[in-house]
Scaffold this motif. Structure first.
Motif, PDB file in Angstrom:
ATOM      1  N   ARG A  36       0.843  -1.149   0.043  1.00 14.30           N
ATOM      2  CA  ARG A  36       0.143   0.203   0.006  1.00 14.30           C
ATOM      3  C   ARG A  36       0.872   1.230   0.123  1.00 14.30           C
ATOM      4  N   VAL A  46       4.143  -3.905  -6.927  1.00 19.36           N
ATOM      5  CA  VAL A  46       2.678  -4.156  -6.023  1.00 19.36           C
ATOM      6  C   VAL A  46       2.269  -5.426  -6.525  1.00 19.36           C
ATOM      7  N   LEU A  47       2.482  -6.098  -7.856  1.00 18.43           N
ATOM      8  CA  LEU A  47       2.318  -7.425  -8.224  1.00 18.43           C
ATOM      9  C   LEU A  47       2.995  -8.318  -7.102  1.00 18.43           C
ATOM     10  N   GLU A  97      -1.389 -18.087   2.619  1.00 16.94           N
ATOM     11  CA  GLU A  97      -2.154 -19.160   2.430  1.00 16.94           C
ATOM     12  C   GLU A  97      -1.369 -20.014   2.979  1.00 16.94           C
ATOM     13  N   PHE A 146       2.316  -8.389  -3.648  1.00 12.74           N
ATOM     14  CA  PHE A 146       0.819  -9.192  -3.455  1.00 12.74           C
ATOM     15  C   PHE A 146       0.999 -10.679  -3.504  1.00 12.74           C
ATOM     16  N   GLY A 171       2.789   2.757  -3.246  1.00 12.45           N
ATOM     17  CA  GLY A 171       2.024   3.444  -4.345  1.00 12.45           C
ATOM     18  C   GLY A 171       1.482   4.697  -4.099  1.00 12.45           C
ATOM     19  N   LEU A 211       6.398   0.246 -10.509  1.00  6.44           N
ATOM     20  CA  LEU A 211       5.701   0.292  -9.646  1.00  6.44           C
ATOM     21  C   LEU A 211       4.717  -0.936  -9.427  1.00  6.44           C
ATOM     22  N   VAL A 212       4.051  -1.025 -10.713  1.00 10.28           N
ATOM     23  CA  VAL A 212       2.963  -2.219 -10.685  1.00 10.28           C
ATOM     24  C   VAL A 212       3.608  -3.362 -10.600  1.00 10.28           C
ATOM     25  N   ARG A 224       0.080 -13.204  -0.778  1.00  4.99           N
ATOM     26  CA  ARG A 224      -0.866 -14.286  -0.773  1.00  4.99           C
ATOM     27  C   ARG A 224      -0.296 -15.555  -0.451  1.00  4.99           C
TER      28      ARG A 224
END
Lengths: 306, 366
Positions: free
Chosen positions: B286, B346-347, B358, B350, B289, B342-343, B354
């Motif tokens: 978070r 974030v990816l 899990e 993320f 960005g 940036l993307v 995850r």
């Protein structure tokens, strides 16, 4: 009490440094007039305030149907594997920076928006909002375009909050509806939606609050005008957050004081929206049945972390 | 649904079906071949109608075409199912299609945005982008890079994370493990903080840090703004993680005579470790960005500034924000490459969060 202190401190600091501008513009005039001329000491965010609310309203019109469908699909329709994938998709949509949405909107979405806006202005001009004052006006960089982008950005929060609320529906009631021969849609319409109504209203209001404070995407998309612009399809729109972001770099001390005052206005509006949201949700909770829902609203919001 | 509902009143003229299949077990949610044919026929019919419409009107937009196709599809599908199975089934099918469309839209938007950023950002990505800054290149010259921005992002997000993670975990422990008298209050404050628009958080740090204490714009001020924004996220996620830990674990440790601090330090926190790492990573994702508050605090600069405490410092969002609004192709190209990084960040964050999440979830369940 402590929370009041924190909110109060934010308000007080903003207020203290907004004072020069507020004094120059007049206390009441600042929120009513629509002018931005710092060197002459004339400030007014009336038009921007209206623009901010209009963008958020368009955003809700875009986001609520999509978000509710997504929430229902994840909860009631999707098989487990697809459900996990879709939850990931929605979370990821929430995690993408606002900046990325704004850039995508300018370069990828804008041509489509122009076409759709043209169609609206030609076929729905009976509605006052869709009218154009000038037939040759540009149909991009408008309230509509900003609203669509912000709408896409608030889909995740509305989805996850309403999903959490709707998953609290007593399963026996759902199964009862199905056992009585109801279709799946009948079950959703008569059991899930009535149960989740207060939560959905709360989720929508939370989305509204987020939309009001959305800064960078709006700043990139709209061309900022200070006068109220009631024609949503036409180029030019107002947003307080965008004003602060775009003007801050070049502003002198006097103008920055004006920007702090504008931020104070935004702060007050979001505070009011959040309070109204809380009152609505609490009142619904008192009517019973939604106590669990109320807790999950608060929790879900923080899970999202947008 | 088709065969079950037809015995209801108002189910129309589908009763013939119920007679022929009366003795077969009913699987209300399975799709017969006939249902699939209906769906496909409606889709094709709607596509044909949309195509005709677009040829006649000379429209171009793929988005508009999709919207029209979907509206026509829903109407045709409703009429067709209504004719074959009656109004209840028709309403059900129509709403199923509409609701499924919601999920599809989200997926399509994500794919569109991410692929668009990759397509725009990849051409200008070269090694120099990571080793040069913008202090020596003119706006029109090729070359230059985002080194200064990457350093800024690392320092600002790093400082913010170093402050946020311990604070958030301690708060979460207080909220869920100690369940102190102040817990509801603190939860409320955390709630209130998460509702704060990020630009207002930036203004708050600006007025206190820069106007009140005359510190000047710096990476540190940016980090403080990030702390304000990341703290609620990490705190509440951590609390959720602690909630998933089996109470039996705590109780057995307490029953063995361990004091509470020991239970927390030696049992609860180690069990929750990967979950807490997930919470931290989500917070970082978070923070990376955030643009709006950085404009008011870190301010940005084209030079490499190693020090987070003196003079303005750039970061990736500020780098992109300042370049994307300039009216020349070289600068915009640089901005897109910055956006791509940036993307990607974030990816990546993320995905890691995850996978870890899990793993921890699976273990705590066992």
């Amino acid at each position: 009490m402590v929370s009041l202190v924190i909110v109060g401190a934010t308000g007080a600091f903003l207020f203290w440094y907004a004072r020069p501008a507020l004094k120059a513009a007049g206390w009441w005039g600042f929120f009513v007039h629509s002018i931005w001329n710092p060197s002459a000491g004339r400030f007014g965010v009336g038009g921007l305030l209206i623009g901010t609310i209009m963008i958020a309203a368009v955003a809700l019109l875009v986001a609520v149907p999509i978000a509710l469908s997504t929430a229902l699909f994840i909860n009631e329709y999707a098989p487990p594997r697809l459900r996990r994938a879709l939850v990931g998709v929605v979370d990821l949509l929430a995690a993408l920076p606002s900046l990325i949405f704004g850039m995508w909107a300018i370069f990828a979405l804008e041509p489509h928006i122009a076409g759709i806006a043209k169609w609206f202005s030609e076929h729905l001009s009976a509605l006052p909002f869709f009218q154009l004052t000038d037939q040759s006006a540009l149909l991009v960089k408008s309230t509509f375009e900003a609203g669509v982008v912000v709408g896409i950005m608030i889909i995740p929060i509305i989805t996850s909050v309403s999903r959490d609320v709707m998953s609290q529906v007593p399963r026996e009631q759902c199964e009862g509806a199905l056992a009585l021969g109801g279709s799946r849609w009948g079950m959703i319409r008569d059991v899930v939606l009535p149960f989740g109504r207060s939560g959905i209203v709360g989720a929508t209001l939370l989305g509204f609050g987020r939309a009001l404070g959305e800064t960078i995407a709006v700043a990139l998309v709209i061309s900022l005008v200070f006068a109220p612009q009631p024609h949503v399809l036409q180029s030019g729109s107002g947003s307080i957050a965008a004003l602060i972001a775009t003007q801050f770099g070049e502003a002198n001390a006097q103008a920055r004081s004006g920007l702090v005052a504008a931020g104070l206005a935004l702060f007050i509006v979001t505070l009011i929206v959040n309070m109204v949201a809380r009152i609505i949700v609490n009142r619904a909770a008192k009517r019973g049945g939604s106590r669990i829902a109320r807790i999950t609203v608060a929790e879900a919001v923080d899970d999202m972390g947008i | 649904m088709s065969h079950q509902v037809i015995t209801l009143p108002g189910a129309g003229h589908a009763d013939v079906l119920s007679v022929t299949h009366a003795d077969e077990p009913k699987r209300p949610r399975s799709w017969s071949r006939r249902d699939v044919v209906e769906l496909l026929l409606s889709a094709v019919a709607a596509a044909g109608a949309t195509g005709t419409l677009f040829v006649i009107m000379d429209w171009r937009s793929l988005v508009a075409a999709t919207i029209w196709w979907f509206l026509l599809f829903v109407v045709i599908y409703r009429i067709e199912v209504g004719a074959n199975h009656g109004p209840i089934v028709a309403a059900d099918r129509m709403m199923t299609a509409t609701i499924a469309a919601g999920g599809l839209i989200c997926f399509a938007l994500l794919v569109w945005i991410v692929s668009f950023v990759i397509g725009k950002g990849l051409p200008a990505l070269r090694p120099g982008f990571f080793t040069q800054d913008l202090s020596k290149v003119g706006p029109l010259n090729p070359g230059g890079g985002a080194l200064h921005a990457i350093i800024g992002t690392l320092e600002q997000v790093g400082i913010a994370t170093a402050v946020v993670v311990p604070l958030a975990i301690l708060t979460a422990v207080y909220l869920h493990e100690m369940k102190g008298r102040m817990a509801p209050l603190i939860r409320f404050i955390v709630d209130a903080m998460s509702g704060l628009p990020s630009i207002v958080a930036g203004l708050l740090v600006y007025t206190i840090w820069i106007l009140q204490f005359h510190r000047g714009f710096s990476g540190m001020a940016g980090a403080v703004a990030l702390v304000v924004l990341m703290l609620p996220t990490v705190t509440r996620t951590s609390e959720e993680i602690l909630r998933t830990i089996d109470d039996g674990l705590r109780e057995s440790a307490l029953a063995l005579g361990a004091p509470q601090w020991r239970v927390i330090a030696r049992v609860v926190l180690p069990t929750a470790r990967s979950g807490l790492v997930t919470a931290a990573i989500l917070g970082v994702a978070r923070g990376v960005g955030e643009t709006a508050p950085m404009i008011l605090t870190a301010f940005g600069s084209p030079k490499t500034n190693l020090s987070p405490v003196t003079s303005p410092q750039s970061d990736l969002p500020l780098f992109v924000w300042s370049l994307i609004r300039q009216p020349n192709a070289t600068q915009i190209e640089r901005a897109w490459t910055g956006a791509l990084i940036l993307v990607f960040l974030v990816l990546a964050l993320f995905t890691i969060a995850r996978v870890l999440g899990e793993a921890s979830f699976g273990r705590s369940r066992r």
